[in-house]
Structure formats: structure tokens, C-alpha cells
Write a protein that holds these residues in place. Structure first.
Motif, short mmCIF file in Angstrom:
data_model
loop_
_atom_site.label_atom_id
_atom_site.label_comp_id
_atom_site.label_asym_id
_atom_site.label_seq_id
_atom_site.Cartn_x
_atom_site.Cartn_y
_atom_site.Cartn_z
N THR A 129 0.83 -1.21 0.00
CA THR A 129 0.00 0.00 0.00
C THR A 129 0.86 1.26 0.00
N GLY A 130 2.08 1.14 -0.56
CA GLY A 130 2.86 2.34 -0.84
C GLY A 130 2.24 3.05 -2.04
N ILE A 131 2.93 4.05 -2.55
CA ILE A 131 2.34 4.85 -3.64
C ILE A 131 2.04 3.99 -4.87
N ASN A 163 -1.54 -5.06 8.57
CA ASN A 163 -0.86 -6.12 9.34
C ASN A 163 -1.10 -7.49 8.74
N SER A 164 -0.98 -7.56 7.41
CA SER A 164 -1.21 -8.83 6.72
C SER A 164 0.00 -9.11 5.84
N VAL A 165 0.64 -10.25 6.06
CA VAL A 165 1.89 -10.56 5.36
C VAL A 165 1.65 -11.66 4.34
N LEU A 166 1.90 -11.34 3.08
CA LEU A 166 1.83 -12.40 2.07
C LEU A 166 3.04 -13.30 2.27
N SER A 170 -1.20 -4.90 3.37
CA SER A 170 -0.13 -4.04 3.88
C SER A 170 0.51 -4.76 5.05
N LYS A 171 1.81 -4.99 4.94
CA LYS A 171 2.49 -5.82 5.94
C LYS A 171 2.34 -5.27 7.35
N ARG A 172 2.37 -3.96 7.47
CA ARG A 172 2.19 -3.32 8.79
C ARG A 172 1.11 -2.23 8.63
N THR A 225 18.37 3.75 4.63
CA THR A 225 17.34 4.78 4.88
C THR A 225 15.94 4.15 4.84
N ASN A 226 15.86 2.88 4.44
CA ASN A 226 14.54 2.28 4.16
C ASN A 226 13.76 1.91 5.43
N SER A 227 12.44 1.83 5.28
CA SER A 227 11.58 1.48 6.41
C SER A 227 11.69 -0.03 6.68
N ALA A 228 11.14 -0.44 7.83
CA ALA A 228 11.30 -1.82 8.30
C ALA A 228 10.67 -2.85 7.35
N ILE A 229 9.74 -2.40 6.48
CA ILE A 229 9.08 -3.38 5.60
C ILE A 229 9.95 -3.78 4.40
N ALA A 230 11.08 -3.08 4.20
CA ALA A 230 11.86 -3.25 2.95
C ALA A 230 12.75 -4.49 3.01
N ALA A 283 5.29 -3.34 -9.58
CA ALA A 283 5.30 -1.88 -9.69
C ALA A 283 6.17 -1.29 -8.60
N GLY A 284 6.72 -0.12 -8.88
CA GLY A 284 7.49 0.62 -7.87
C GLY A 284 8.86 0.01 -7.64
N GLU A 285 9.35 0.16 -6.41
CA GLU A 285 10.76 -0.17 -6.15
C GLU A 285 11.09 -1.65 -6.32
N CYS A 286 10.11 -2.55 -6.18
CA CYS A 286 10.43 -3.98 -6.34
C CYS A 286 10.55 -4.35 -7.82
N LEU A 291 3.61 2.80 6.99
CA LEU A 291 4.97 2.32 7.24
C LEU A 291 5.51 1.74 5.93
N CYS A 292 6.14 2.61 5.15
CA CYS A 292 6.64 2.20 3.84
C CYS A 292 7.63 3.26 3.36
N ASN A 293 8.40 2.93 2.33
CA ASN A 293 9.36 3.92 1.82
C ASN A 293 8.66 5.14 1.23
N SER A 294 7.47 4.91 0.66
CA SER A 294 6.76 6.05 0.05
C SER A 294 6.57 7.18 1.05
N ALA A 295 6.16 6.82 2.26
CA ALA A 295 5.86 7.86 3.26
C ALA A 295 7.12 8.59 3.72
N LEU A 296 8.29 8.02 3.43
CA LEU A 296 9.55 8.64 3.87
C LEU A 296 10.12 9.61 2.84
N ALA A 297 9.59 9.57 1.61
CA ALA A 297 10.21 10.38 0.54
C ALA A 297 10.17 11.86 0.90
N GLN A 298 11.31 12.49 0.77
CA GLN A 298 11.42 13.89 1.20
C GLN A 298 11.41 14.83 0.00
N GLY A 299 12.35 14.56 -0.94
CA GLY A 299 12.66 15.51 -2.01
C GLY A 299 11.50 15.87 -2.89
#
Ligand SMILES: Cc1cc2nc3c(=O)[nH]c(=O)nc-3n(C[C@H](O)[C@H](O)[C@H](O)COP(=O)(O)OP(=O)(O)OC[C@H]3O[C@@H](n4cnc5c(N)ncnc54)[C@H](O)[C@@H]3O)c2cc1C
Length: 497
Positions: free
Chosen positions: A13-15, A154-157, A34-36, A206-211, A366-369, A40-48
Motif C-alpha cells: 500500500t505504498g504509492i 498487518n497482513s503478510v503475504l 499491507s504488511k504493517r 534509509t529504508n523502512s522496516a518493511i523493505a 510496480a514501484g521499487e520492487c 509504514l513504507c518507503n513512500s511515506a519517507l520520501a522527502q525531495g
């Protein structure tokens, strides 16, 4: 065993996951995992921010394409770079107009575009220094309104298998009230893996715990092609703090707005290595220069200094960074802050075509994976949110165009029981230490060869020892599988030289 049927399963459930869901046809029944918690994902951490040609009076597609190719060392997939650059502005506009994303504006109401390393023009739309959180929360709000989408936190594939007609998923869901974890079983015609990066394979990221690379592992074990997993970006300016594994990022935009990099003697060194681009050379180049300067000075002490800029400008433009760094004891309006390179982003991943489809029918990434090839060997700053948007929309359009009618609510499938023996402790820590020594900014081939031998043993142990299927097991298996593919590729590349 009975599996509850959906048309589309989106893992993440990231971007990229959420934007795919928003673009899928409303008559499709969609399940999102969404695992957590959702943010809680890299998307929410993006700053720039998000890079796109938003001001054609001062920018054009050719320039954005050229900057992307230079940063990527021309190892990019040119067709997909064109899709990214030419279609991207439409998606950025859609974020604002359709989904209410609030980007910073100039006084005349136009988008305030910033500059980052490797960009020849100001083209980065941003929301102060919390762009990812702004986009993620705006899109979550929209997806929660959709009645055809079920989102489970809180569901982990844990396992993904495929029959001739569809995919079958074993999902462990935290039953928060009951305090226990339950296996739930789902099936779907199409699966979109949007599981993010692999940062947790390193000691410092820099990545979140789900990465933990779960999607890459699950796709690899289904027979999907994984490409360029050793193309890893090490960001030059994470806050230097050896006590925390999750390193706080000091956005490239700080250099974009004029910050200098200093060595242990507080001397500016980038102009010696890169007389033209200086601090605004692409990330891999700046990280390499830091490692070279470390050799020259014998010290791993490095600093970032923007204190010569106006105090109010710094506080208004970088409020989150200013406050975080202040908590750590540094006032960036008055002094330089300690930085060091850190694992940050994965350019490679599950190989997909220009529509986000893998080599397995019905499986998308899709995305970073994913590996669309747009980043080549090194991502141009702020191109990843753009990639997540453009290619997840294209996936949704492809699925919409090939909708099937299936009225079944449940399907039978013979998946094995998830029981087994408990996983021994310590494997994740061992993997992280191996990776940190084997490949940080540059490969250390001696360590990589030794590391690959040990990781191969661990992989065989995890593949064949009959451990119970738990979230811990899946994350460990994912980290080991990703480390295995990365180091194998590192050694193959060495032998190709
Ligand atoms: C600190 C930081 C700053 C950044 N700044 C920028 C920037 O300014 N501009 C830019 O373009 N890019 C930036 N990036 C990169 C960008 O944020 C990410 O590449 C992008 O957001 C990834 O989005 P995603 O949807 O692919 O993955 P993520 O946002 O990481 O989402 C992954 C999702 O997958 C779920 N998941 C994973 N495994 C499982 C599983 N087994 N079961 C169920 N769910 C699972 C997670 O719970 C999560 O919901 C930054 C990254 C970081 C870490």
C-alpha cells in the motif's frame, strides 16, 4: 483448501500499490495487503519530491530524458524512459487535480519546482520536505472511499503459488484484538507486487522496516525474471549515526538549495573531483567521491553545510529535516551536520515490460520492487515516485483492458500446510553483516565471494529445512534470497570485466 476469490490482489500500500488500485476499474474486486500499518513504507519517507517536466517554458522532455540517461550511465531502457518522462507530467497533474495532493507553490500560484543532483533544470514538485507522506496520505484517503477495494493492515503475504488459471496466496493476518496471527487464504486472477525495496538486507539503510524484498523473493520462486539486483543506490548524505540501523536521510534537495559537502578538515572537496557539477553530481558519483576522499584523508568524518543560507529559508524549506537534526543536537541554520553514505534505493528488481507485466501471465510488479529499466545503473533523484505512478497506472490500464468475468467467490486449491519447525535466531543479522562488508558503494570481491558461499548455504537451509511459515520466516527467506541474487550478480559482473 478453500481460497476466497478476488479479481486483483495488490501486495503493498505504498504509492505504487495505492495508485494502481485508484486506476483499476471500479467493477473489479480488489484486495490490498499491507504488511504493517498503511504509512509504514518507503513512500511515506520520501522527502525531495517528484521529478517531471511541469514548466515547459524552462524545461523539456529531451532534457529530462538526457539527465536520466546520464545518471543511469546509459544502462537505462530508453523506451521506458520515454514513457516515464512523457507520461509523468499527466500523473503529477492528476495527483493535484483528482486526489488533492498539495505541492508547494510560488506566489503566482505556479508549482514551486526545486533542483536535485543530476537535474539540469528545476523540475521537482514537492511538499516542503515531506512529499512522500503528503502523497501517500492523500491517496490512502481516496482509496478508503472505494467500495470495491478491501484493505487489510498487518497482513503478510507469505506464499504465492500459481495454477493454470490463477494465483493462490497464503496470508498471515495479525488478529490484533485476539493477539494472535491467523492464516487466511485468497486467490486472484491478477497479482500486482508493489512490495518496495530491499534496504533491510544491509546494516545501514534509509529504508523502512518493511523493505525486506518479499515480493522479489516470491516472484523469483514463481519463476519470474529478476534483473540487475546488484544495481543498488547508496545515498551520499544520510545522517551519520552508527547507533541506528534506519538512517535518517538528509535530502538531496538540501544540496540542491546550495549546501556544501566538507571533509574531516571542514574543507569543501567536491569541486576537486567534479569541477562542473560539484555537490550536484548524481548520487553514485558523490558517494564515490566521499569514499575517495576518505582514502585521501584517512577519516570517515564528513559534513554537510547549508548554514550560509538564510535561517528562515532553511526552516521553512526543510522543517522536518531541521527539527530531526536539531533533536540529534545539530542546528543546521548555524552549523554543519555529520553525514555518511548509506544504502538507499534498488534500481533492479522483478523484470517488467512497458506495461508493468512480468514474464508470468497475470503477474505484475510496480514501484521499487520492479525493474522497468528506467533508472539504468543509478537512479536520477526523484524519478522513483514518478516511476511508481506512471507504471502502476499502466498496469491498471492493462488489467482493465483484459478483464474476465468470474462469479466464483471461492476456489479450491491444494496448498501444503504451513506447519514446521521454528526458525533459528540470528540469520538476518548474519546476512546484514555479510552484505555490509561485501558490497557498500563498491563491491569488495574477496568478501563478496566468501559471502556468497555462506549465503548459498543459508538459502539451501531455508529452502529445504521445513521451517514453519511465519512472517519472520518469510522476511528472512526474502533477505537471504535477495542477498544471494545480488552477490551472484556482483561476482558475475566481476568475471565479465
Ligand atoms: C528516506 C527516503 C527518501 C526518499 N525520497 C524520495 C524522493 O524524494 N523522491 C523519489 O522519487 N523517491 C524517493 N525515495 C524512494 C521512494 O520513496 C520509493 O522508491 C517509493 O516510494 C517506493 O514505493 P513502493 O510503493 O514501491 O514501495 P513502498 O512505499 O515501500 O511500499 C511497500 C509496501 O509493500 C508492503 N509489503 C511488503 N512486503 C509485503 C508482504 N510480504 N505482504 C504484504 N505487504 C507487503 C508494505 O507493507 C508496503 O505497504 C525515498 C526513499 C526513502 C527511503
Amino acid at each position: 483448501m478453500k481460497f476466497k476469490r478476488f479479481d486483483v490482489l495488490i501486495v503493498g500500500t505504498g504509492i505504487s500499490g495505492i495508485y494502481a488500485a485508484l486506476n483499476l476499474s471500479p467493477d473489479l474486486k480488489i484486495l490490498m495487503l499491507s504488511k504493517r500499518e498503511l504509512t509504514l513504507c518507503n513512500s511515506a519517507l520520501a522527502q525531495g519530491g517528484v521529478a517531471a517536466v511541469m514548466d515547459p517554458s524552462n524545461d523539456d522532455y529531451e532534457l529530462h530524458i538526457k539527465d536520466t540517461l546520464i545518471a543511469g550511465q546509459y544502462k537505462n531502457n530508453l523506451d521506458n524512459v520515454k514513457i516515464l518522462v512523457q507520461q509523468g507530467p499527466k500523473d503529477v497533474e492528476r495527483l493535484v487535480e483528482k486526489y488533492g495532493v498539495d505541492f508547494d507553490r510560488n506566489e503566482d500560484g505556479s508549482l514551486a519546482l526545486t533542483l536535485e543532483g543530476g537535474h539540469s533544470r528545476r523540475r521537482i514538485a514537492h511538499h516542503k520536505d515531506t512529499t512522500g507522506f503528503e502523497i501517500e496520505t492523500s491517496l490512502i484517503e481516496q482509496v478508503q472511499k472505494l467500495t470495491n477495494v478491501t484493505v487489510i493492515n498487518n497482513s503478510v503475504l507469505c506464499r504465492l503459488e500459481r495454477s493454470d488459471e490463477m494465483f493462490f496466496a497464503d496470508v498471515i493476518v495479525d488478529n490484533v484484538e485476539g493477539g494472535k496471527k491467523d492464516h487466511e487464504y485468497y486467490c486472484a486472477d491478477s497479482v500486482i507486487l508493489a512490495t518496495g525495496g530491499i534496504g533491510r538486507v544491509y546494516d545501514f539503510t534509509t529504508n523502512s522496516a518493511i523493505a525486506t524484498g518479499d515480493g522479489i523473493q516470491l516472484a523469483y520462486n514463481l519463476g519470474a525474471e529478476i534483473k540487475n539486483l546488484s544495481y543498488i543506490q547508496f545515498h551520499p548524505t544520510a545522517f551519520a549515526d552508527k547507533k541506528n540501523r534506519e538512517c535518517f536521510l538528509i535530502s538531496e534537495a538540501v544540496r540542491g538549495e546550495g549546501a556544501y559537502l566538507l571533509n574531516c578538515n571542514k574543507e569543501r572537496f567536491m569541486p576537486r573531483y567534479e569541477p562542473e557539477r560539484k555537490e550536484l553530481a548524481p548520487r553514485d558519483v558523490v558517494s564515490n567521491c566521499i569514499m575517495e576522499e576518505q582514502k585521501a584523508t584517512g577519516s570517515d568524518e564528513f559534513w554537510l553545510d547549508i548554514s550560509h543560507k538564510d535561517t528562515d529559508f532553511i526552516k521553512n524549506r526543510f522543517p522536518m529535516i531541521y527539527n530531526k537534526v536539531l533533536e540529534k543536537g545539530y542546528d543546521m541554520t548555524k552549523e554543519s551536520i555529520p553525514i555518511y553514505p548509506c544504502q538507499h534505493y534498488l534500481m533492479g528488481g522483478i523484470n517488467v515490460d512497458g506495461k508493468g507485466a512480468t514474464n508470468i501471465a497475470g503477474l505484475y510488479a510496480a514501484g521499487e520492487c520492479s525493474h522497468t529499466g528506467v533508472h539504468g545503473a543509478n537512479r536520477l533523484a526523484s524519478n522513483s515516485l514518478l516511476e511508481a505512478l506512471v507504471f502502476s497506472r499502466l498496469i491498471a490500464e492493462d488489467i482493465n483492458a483484459h478483464k474476465k468475468t468470474d462469479v466464483r467467490t471461492e476456489v479450491d486449491y491444494p496448498m501444503s500446510a504451513p506447519d514446521g519447525k521454528p526458525l533459528p535466531h540470528g540469520i538476518r543479522t548474519e546476512v546484514r553483516h555479510i552484505m555490509q562488508k561485501a558490497y557498500f558503494v563498491h563491491p569488495n570481491y574477496g568478501e563478496a565471494e566468501k559471502g556468497l558461499q555462506r549465503i548459498t548455504e543459508l538459502k539451501e537451509q531455508l529452502d529445504n529445512s521445513g521451517y514453519a511459515i511465519t512472517p519472520e520466516f518469510v522476511e528472512t527467506k526474502s533477505l537471504v534470497t535477495c542477498a544471494y541474487i545480488i552477490l551472484k550478480e556482483v561476482m558475475e559482473r566481476k568475471n565479465e570485466k
